[in-house]
Design a protein around this motif. Structure first.
Motif, PDB file in Angstrom:
ATOM      1  N   PHE A  23     -14.740 -15.424  -9.961  1.00 26.37           N
ATOM      2  CA  PHE A  23     -14.654 -16.036  -8.631  1.00 26.37           C
ATOM      3  C   PHE A  23     -14.183 -15.013  -7.605  1.00 26.37           C
ATOM      4  CE2 PHE A  23     -12.189 -18.047  -5.282  1.00 26.37           C
ATOM      5  CZ  PHE A  23     -12.978 -19.112  -4.875  1.00 26.37           C
ATOM      6  N   GLN A  24     -13.109 -14.289  -7.942  1.00 25.05           N
ATOM      7  CA  GLN A  24     -12.563 -13.305  -7.005  1.00 25.05           C
ATOM      8  C   GLN A  24     -13.525 -12.135  -6.798  1.00 25.05           C
ATOM      9  OE1 GLN A  24      -9.899 -13.574  -5.125  1.00 25.05           O
ATOM     10  NE2 GLN A  24      -9.384 -15.583  -5.972  1.00 25.05           N
ATOM     11  N   GLU A  29      -9.309 -20.975  -5.840  1.00 19.86           N
ATOM     12  CA  GLU A  29     -10.062 -21.006  -7.094  1.00 19.86           C
ATOM     13  C   GLU A  29      -9.577 -22.142  -7.996  1.00 19.86           C
ATOM     14  OE1 GLU A  29     -11.256 -18.085 -10.861  1.00 19.86           O
ATOM     15  OE2 GLU A  29      -9.939 -17.348  -9.263  1.00 19.86           O
ATOM     16  N   VAL A  55     -18.966 -23.857  -7.191  1.00 19.87           N
ATOM     17  CA  VAL A  55     -18.198 -23.580  -5.971  1.00 19.87           C
ATOM     18  C   VAL A  55     -18.912 -24.203  -4.772  1.00 19.87           C
ATOM     19  CG1 VAL A  55     -17.194 -21.781  -4.502  1.00 19.87           C
ATOM     20  CG2 VAL A  55     -17.340 -21.428  -6.976  1.00 19.87           C
TER      21      VAL A  55
END
Length: 223
Positions: A84-85, A178, A188
């Motif tokens: 995600f990051q 997140e 997402v």
């Protein structure tokens, strides 16, 4: 409309049991990651490529590019502690708000150009385009009591990448904190209440994770 691709390759390659992460291992004489970048560069004219890898791998990647005389233009961005990051870092490196962006696993070098092209075409109209393939095998759902029940496989799809989006929308989607339920970029996007559009992927578009995958990759290249 500008077209971008964020290629994410932040894995450490633990399951590969190799001396270096899987994205840098060679197939057909080239690192896996270079095959992936070439696919996007050939599928879309004037595509802007953003490669997300661990900051500690920058020097290794530069050496590999020199060794293989790899000259496809791309921007290198440091990944984060999670996928995600890493994707968020890749998206933040794109300063524009308008356009389309495909998010793709760096270790999926066998995506068909037609799938890449279709993903941008569909995302232009619907906001998103998620590559999926149908299941061939029968499936069963495990229950808490240890038993299992039959499931109709026609109602399920295996999710691949690319997952392509209108740039402004996916950037907004990644502004959230997140969550553990974020298993891919589509989840997402869905968190904003938006429906994702599915497109047909290709079965050869495997995610190279194990030594067996690497052997199969060599076979696919030999074809």
């Amino acid at each position: 409309m500008n077209k971008y691709a964020v290629i994410v390759a932040g894995g450490s390659g633990t399951r590969m049991r190799a001396l270096m992460p899987k994205q840098y291992l060679p197939i057909g004489g080239l690192p896996v990651l270079m095959h992936t970048l070439k696919k996007f560069a050939r599928a879309i004219i004037d595509i802007k490529l953003v490669l997300v890898i661990p900051a500690g791998d920058f020097e290794l990647w530069e050496e590999l590019c020199e060794q293989h005389q790899f000259q496809i233009p791309h921007q290198v961005v440091a990944g984060g502690k999670s996928r995600f990051q890493s994707v968020k870092n890749g998206l933040n490196a794109i300063k524009e708000q308008e356009g389309l962006v495909a998010i793709h696993d760096g270790v999926r070098p066998f995506v068909e150009p037609s799938v890449i092209q279709s993903s941008y075409e569909v995302a232009t109209k619907s906001g998103s385009a998620i590559a999926v393939v149908a299941l061939k095998d029968s499936i069963r759902k495990l229950q808490d009591d240890g038993k299992s029940i039959f499931q109709e496989r026609q109602y399920f799809r295996l999710v691949q990448t690319p997952q392509t989006f209108q740039l402004a929308r996916i950037k907004k989607a990644f502004e959230v904190i997140e969550l553990h339920t974020f298993t891919d970029d589509a989840t997402v996007y869905e968190h904003q209440g938006w429906q994702v559009e599915l497109i047909e992927g290709n079965l050869e578009n495997i995610k190279i994770t194990t030594p067996e995958d690497l052997e199969y990759a060599e076979f696919l290249l030999s074809k």
